[in-house]
Write an enzyme that holds these catalytic residues in place. Structure first.
Site, PDB file in Angstrom:
ATOM      1  N   ASN A  46       6.490  -2.945  51.813  1.00  0.00           N
ATOM      2  CA  ASN A  46       6.555  -2.315  53.138  1.00  0.00           C
ATOM      3  C   ASN A  46       7.865  -2.663  53.846  1.00  0.00           C
ATOM      4  OD1 ASN A  46       3.954  -1.484  52.625  1.00  0.00           O
ATOM      5  ND2 ASN A  46       2.976  -2.969  53.984  1.00  0.00           N
ATOM      6  N   GLY A 228       4.119  -8.427  72.432  1.00  0.00           N
ATOM      7  CA  GLY A 228       5.529  -8.544  72.076  1.00  0.00           C
ATOM      8  C   GLY A 228       5.764  -9.646  71.051  1.00  0.00           C
ATOM      9  N   ASP A 249      -3.469   2.599  64.152  1.00  0.00           N
ATOM     10  CA  ASP A 249      -3.608   1.720  62.978  1.00  0.00           C
ATOM     11  C   ASP A 249      -2.433   0.741  62.999  1.00  0.00           C
ATOM     12  OD1 ASP A 249      -3.909   0.521  60.534  1.00  0.00           O
ATOM     13  OD2 ASP A 249      -3.559   2.325  59.336  1.00  0.00           O
ATOM     14  N   ASP A 255       5.389  -5.759  59.137  1.00  0.00           N
ATOM     15  CA  ASP A 255       6.371  -5.450  58.082  1.00  0.00           C
ATOM     16  C   ASP A 255       7.462  -4.524  58.625  1.00  0.00           C
ATOM     17  OD1 ASP A 255       4.735  -6.921  56.409  1.00  0.00           O
ATOM     18  OD2 ASP A 255       3.584  -5.161  55.824  1.00  0.00           O
TER      19      ASP A 255
HETATM   20  O1  RIB Z   1       1.082  -6.127  56.150  1.00  0.00           O
HETATM   21  C1  RIB Z   1       0.291  -5.092  55.635  1.00  0.00           C
HETATM   22  C2  RIB Z   1       0.142  -5.270  54.165  1.00  0.00           C
HETATM   23  O2  RIB Z   1      -0.589  -6.453  53.911  1.00  0.00           O
HETATM   24  C3  RIB Z   1      -0.626  -4.188  53.465  1.00  0.00           C
HETATM   25  O3  RIB Z   1       0.195  -3.143  52.995  1.00  0.00           O
HETATM   26  C4  RIB Z   1      -1.368  -4.932  52.354  1.00  0.00           C
HETATM   27  O4  RIB Z   1      -1.005  -4.525  51.069  1.00  0.00           O
HETATM   28  C5  RIB Z   1      -1.078  -6.401  52.595  1.00  0.00           C
HETATM   29  O5  RIB Z   1      -0.074  -6.864  51.806  1.00  0.00           O
END
Ligand code: RIB
Length: 312
Positions: A46, A228, A249, A255
């Site tokens: 991600n 924040g 969501d 990430d």
């Molecule tokens: O941070 C989200 C991620 O955490 C998801 O994509 C899942 O795979 C876990 O790694």
């Protein structure tokens, strides 16, 4: 326009199986969910995709399983223009998978089965040295073995490359080893689990960040969801406010924050300018379902930044 930066990610790749439902089943109970989503995920993957969508050149160092998901994951990296030369298939091992449960407020609960991610070794990192040496920034998370993370932090330090450690999911850390990273970025629950200190309020987050600085960690950013993030370095502690959005969501928002932050820093922005941008990039990701597919392209982000802040 800044020259494209090069971001390397040494980390995980999973396939996410996300269900959306109103309540959780009790033991022995079966309930209906409202919706299902299948997508590429994993904190490392991600972050790599977020960095790529923000305009950086990106290289991934990872292990995937010898199952249906492995080649598909490599194909996903390639289709995004991410260098997957050092994404290898681990024979006889399943890919990392993550069942994710999202409640009506958009909050998620995740179970990660690491599978092939757990076979990424320091030797794999050394083999990827030709790619890693080109990086402005190397990002790591905790879904791969900790000894691989520590080895990569040392590699980055020895080669004068900025390193970002995202200690997720939380595990006990050797502060001396991870303290050599330039940035240590947990969310509030990870900060709490790692330090054993409560992180429910901003003041508690500040105390926790100060504790981590005292352990020798150079710069700490604790992400606090819709409150924040708190950024603490040797000479200042700042609260970076969140941007208001309609979240559906929140999965992958951390990430999005880390992948985009790596790009903004690598483009030469000082931390106090890079962090609010990463904060908006993360907030925007919560307005759509899924992880990688909820991340904005750079042009969309820049437009939103101009609309909300008024300049680039
Ligand atoms: O941070 C989200 C991620 O955490 C998801 O994509 C899942 O795979 C876990 O790694």
């Amino acid at each position: 326009m800044a020259k494209p930066s090069f971001i390397a990610v040494v980390g995980s790749a999973n396939v996410d199986l996300t269900t959306f439902h109103d309540v959780f089943p009790r033991p022995g109970e079966t309930i209906f969910g409202r919706k299902f989503d299948l997508g590429f995920g994993g904190k490392g993957a991600n972050q790599a995709v977020a960095a790529r969508l923000c305009g950086a050149n990106v290289g991934m160092v990872a292990k995937v399983g010898s199952d249906l998901f492995g080649p598909a994951t490599i194909g996903n990296f390639e289709s995004q223009g991410i260098d997957a030369t050092y994404v290898r298939i681990a024979p006889g091992v399943s890919s990392g998978v993550a069942p994710i449960f999202v409640d009506p407020s958009g909050q998620n609960r995740i179970i990660v089965v690491k599978g092939a991610n757990d076979t990424l070794t320091p030797e794999d990192v050394d083999a990827a040295a030709p790619l890693l040496r080109k990086a402005d920034t190397i990002i790591m998370q905790f879904e791969i073995p900790l000894r691989t993370v520590c080895h990569t932090v040392k590699f980055a330090k020895a080669n004068g490359i900025r390193s970002i450690v995202n200690p997720a999911p939380a595990q006990p850390v050797d502060y001396q080893e991870v303290g050599a990273a330039d940035y240590f970025i947990p969310n509030e629950s990870e900060a709490e689990a790692i330090t054993g200190m409560p992180v429910h309020s901003i003041d508690e987050a500040r105390n926790c960040a100060e504790f981590l600085l005292r352990q020798g960690i150079g710069r700490v950013v604790i992400t606090l969801g819709e409150r924040g993030s708190l950024a603490a370095g040797p000479d200042r502690i700042d609260l970076i406010p969140a941007f208001k959005v309609q979240a559906v969501d929140t999965t992958g928002a951390g990430d999005a924050f880390i992948g985009s932050l790596a790009v903004f820093l690598s483009e030469g922005l000082p931390a106090e300018e890079a962090l609010p941008r990463a904060s908006l990039y993360a907030a925007l990701s919560t307005t759509k379902v899924g992880t990688q597919k909820s991340f904005s392209k750079r042009a969309e982000f820049d437009q939103e930044w101009r609309n909300r802040v008024g300049h680039l």
